[in-house]
Motif scaffolding. Structure first.
Motif, short mmCIF file in Angstrom:
data_model
loop_
_atom_site.label_atom_id
_atom_site.label_comp_id
_atom_site.label_asym_id
_atom_site.label_seq_id
_atom_site.Cartn_x
_atom_site.Cartn_y
_atom_site.Cartn_z
N ALA A 119 -13.53 51.76 -73.45
CA ALA A 119 -13.22 50.79 -73.47
C ALA A 119 -12.88 50.92 -75.08
N VAL A 120 -11.57 49.71 -74.98
CA VAL A 120 -11.01 49.77 -76.51
C VAL A 120 -11.10 48.35 -77.08
N ILE B 143 -14.12 52.61 -85.82
CA ILE B 143 -13.46 52.42 -84.39
C ILE B 143 -13.39 54.30 -83.89
N LYS B 144 -12.82 55.04 -84.87
CA LYS B 144 -11.75 55.93 -84.04
C LYS B 144 -13.09 57.17 -83.91
N GLY C 220 -11.28 53.64 -77.85
CA GLY C 220 -9.98 52.86 -78.22
C GLY C 220 -10.13 51.61 -78.67
N MET C 221 -8.22 51.13 -79.05
CA MET C 221 -8.33 50.29 -79.79
C MET C 221 -7.04 49.43 -79.20
N PHE D 85 -5.33 57.49 -86.21
CA PHE D 85 -5.70 56.97 -84.92
C PHE D 85 -5.44 57.56 -83.31
N PRO D 86 -5.99 57.98 -83.02
CA PRO D 86 -5.03 59.08 -81.40
C PRO D 86 -4.90 57.62 -80.46
N MET D 87 -3.39 58.37 -80.86
CA MET D 87 -2.53 56.90 -80.49
C MET D 87 -2.30 57.64 -78.71
#
Length: 420
Positions: free
Chosen positions: A50-51, A66-67, A72-73, A89-91
């Motif tokens: 889910a992003v 969110i992180k 995810g985003m 944020f984790p890329m």
């Protein structure tokens, strides 16, 4: 007199402390939604992700939440990606959308090893191929496709119909050519497909129809080209409550229907079910936001209408003017008084169309009362402007009675700071 509490926080005191107009966002509600997503989707179904669709509302603090919550985003511009980068944020959990990404945006995405780039057209595929080769970095992509499903929502927020500015049409001569081209590119790896039907959807039938169409495509390209679909991003668009009979449905109303249909179709075609990604944005943050205003002028036109002027309007909430969006509101400092009067809430801009709410039931109101407009968490702050040179409001995050400033109120100097 009783005041309106939001996340156990006195909104009248917030207005006194920070001034109005004021965006107020509930961290409690955001976390509730994230927990529902994890419980009812990513933990309930294997091989899923889910992003958060950050275009709904994005600040550095929102990205941090969110992180922290493990989602995810989804970003759609260099500015949204840059915000994610600035909070580490984790890329690998970033999905980068957009129907006309610039060279600079594509380079930023490739250099920062963005997890998925959703390619919208041949021009972008060519550009991405060159950039990925230049930096010798593998770009994992999904093709955005238009499944030809028309959703029951405002025409400006429909995205899945055949005549859409988004995506690659499901014409065999076009989609097959795109897949073959992607498979030839040395530094590009096509993982699968993405679709988005539309926004503020109240029914799941269009998602189910789209799944049937995509499953047929997956079978077709496997047999004709030898391409195996490893990932399927089904977008978001799940509706929330704004007013009247619109209600936010549980996530499972949409996701269970999507997963059940996909499992059935994959079994029919003897396909391995791909990884499934969803992109809720408004569903997470829409009802988590309110906007506070101070009532100023009260203008009664006998036998016709009473206009109530507020200290904001179109610049901080353009949606009523853009989409004829409808909102509910209450007088925050008079919660124990019965609403007996009907008024129309007018913004302060020099536009006849700057009407926030028509025919709102309110108690007896006076200048200086605080109006709280509900469900403004999505597409209000993110679409705000400086029209009429009005500074953008501050944003306050609240959680269980505590408040913190996450975006400062703009000043007049902020408005002119880039001018020569």
């Amino acid at each position: 007199m009783a005041n309106f509490l939001f996340s156990n926080t006195d909104t009248v005191k917030l207005a006194e402390k920070y001034g109005t107009p004021l965006y107020v966002v509930s961290e409690d509600i955001i976390v509730e939604r994230c927990n529902e997503i994890k419980r009812d989707f990513t933990e309930r179904h294997k091989n899923t992700m889910a992003v958060y669709a950050s275009k709904a509302f994005l600040t550095k603090e929102m990205a941090r939440i969110i992180k922290r919550e493990g989602l995810g985003m989804d970003v759609v511009s260099g500015g949204e990606l840059y915000t994610a980068i600035k909070v580490d944020f984790p890329m690998e959990k970033i999905v980068f959308h957009g129907n006309n990404k610039t060279l600079n945006e594509i380079e930023m995405a490739v250099k920062h090893n963005v997890g998925r780039i959703v390619v919208d057209n041949f021009y972008e595929l060519d550009l991405l191929g060159k950039v990925a080769k230049k930096y010798k970095k593998k770009a994992n992509i999904l093709f955005r496709i238009t499944p030809g499903v028309d959703s029951h929502t405002h025409k400006y927020i429909r995205t899945g119909q055949i005549d859409s500015k988004f995506g690659i049409p499901l014409n065999e001569n076009i989609i097959h050519k795109a897949i073959l081209k992607a498979m030839e590119l040395e530094y590009v790896e096509l993982k699968g497909f993405h679709f988005h039907i539309g926004s503020q959807l109240q029914e799941n039938e269009t998602h189910v129809k789209a799944i049937k169409i995509i499953a047929s495509l997956m079978n077709e390209v496997k047999n004709d080209i030898g391409f195996i679909t490893k990932e399927l991003n089904t977008g978001g668009g799940y509706g929330i409550h704004y007013n009247g009979n619109e209600h936010r449905k549980p996530l499972r109303y949409f996701t269970d229907a999507i997963m059940e249909e996909l499992e059935k179709e994959c079994e029919k075609y003897n396909l391995e079910r791909p990884k499934v990604i969803i992109e809720p944005g408004r569903w997470i943050v829409g009802e988590a936001g309110i906007t506070l205003y101070t009532i100023g002028s009260i203008k009664n036109i006998p036998g016709i209408r009473t206009y109530v002027g507020i200290d904001g309007g179109m610049p901080d909430n353009p949606r009523p003017s853009l989409y004829n969006a409808k909102y509910e509101a209450l007088v925050a400092n008079k919660m124990d008084e019965e609403p007996k009067n009907i008024v129309t809430v007018a913004g302060k801009c020099c536009e006849s169309g700057d009407i926030l709410i028509w025919d709102l039931k309110v108690p007896y109101i006076e200048s200086g009362d605080i109006l709280a407009v509900l469900s403004t968490g999505a597409y209000n702050y993110s679409m705000a402007s400086n029209y009429n040179r009005i500074p953008r409001p501050a944003v306050v995050m609240v959680s269980n009675g505590k408040d913190r400033l996450i975006v400062k109120r703009e000043t007049y100097d902020d408005i002119i700071k880039n001018e020569i």
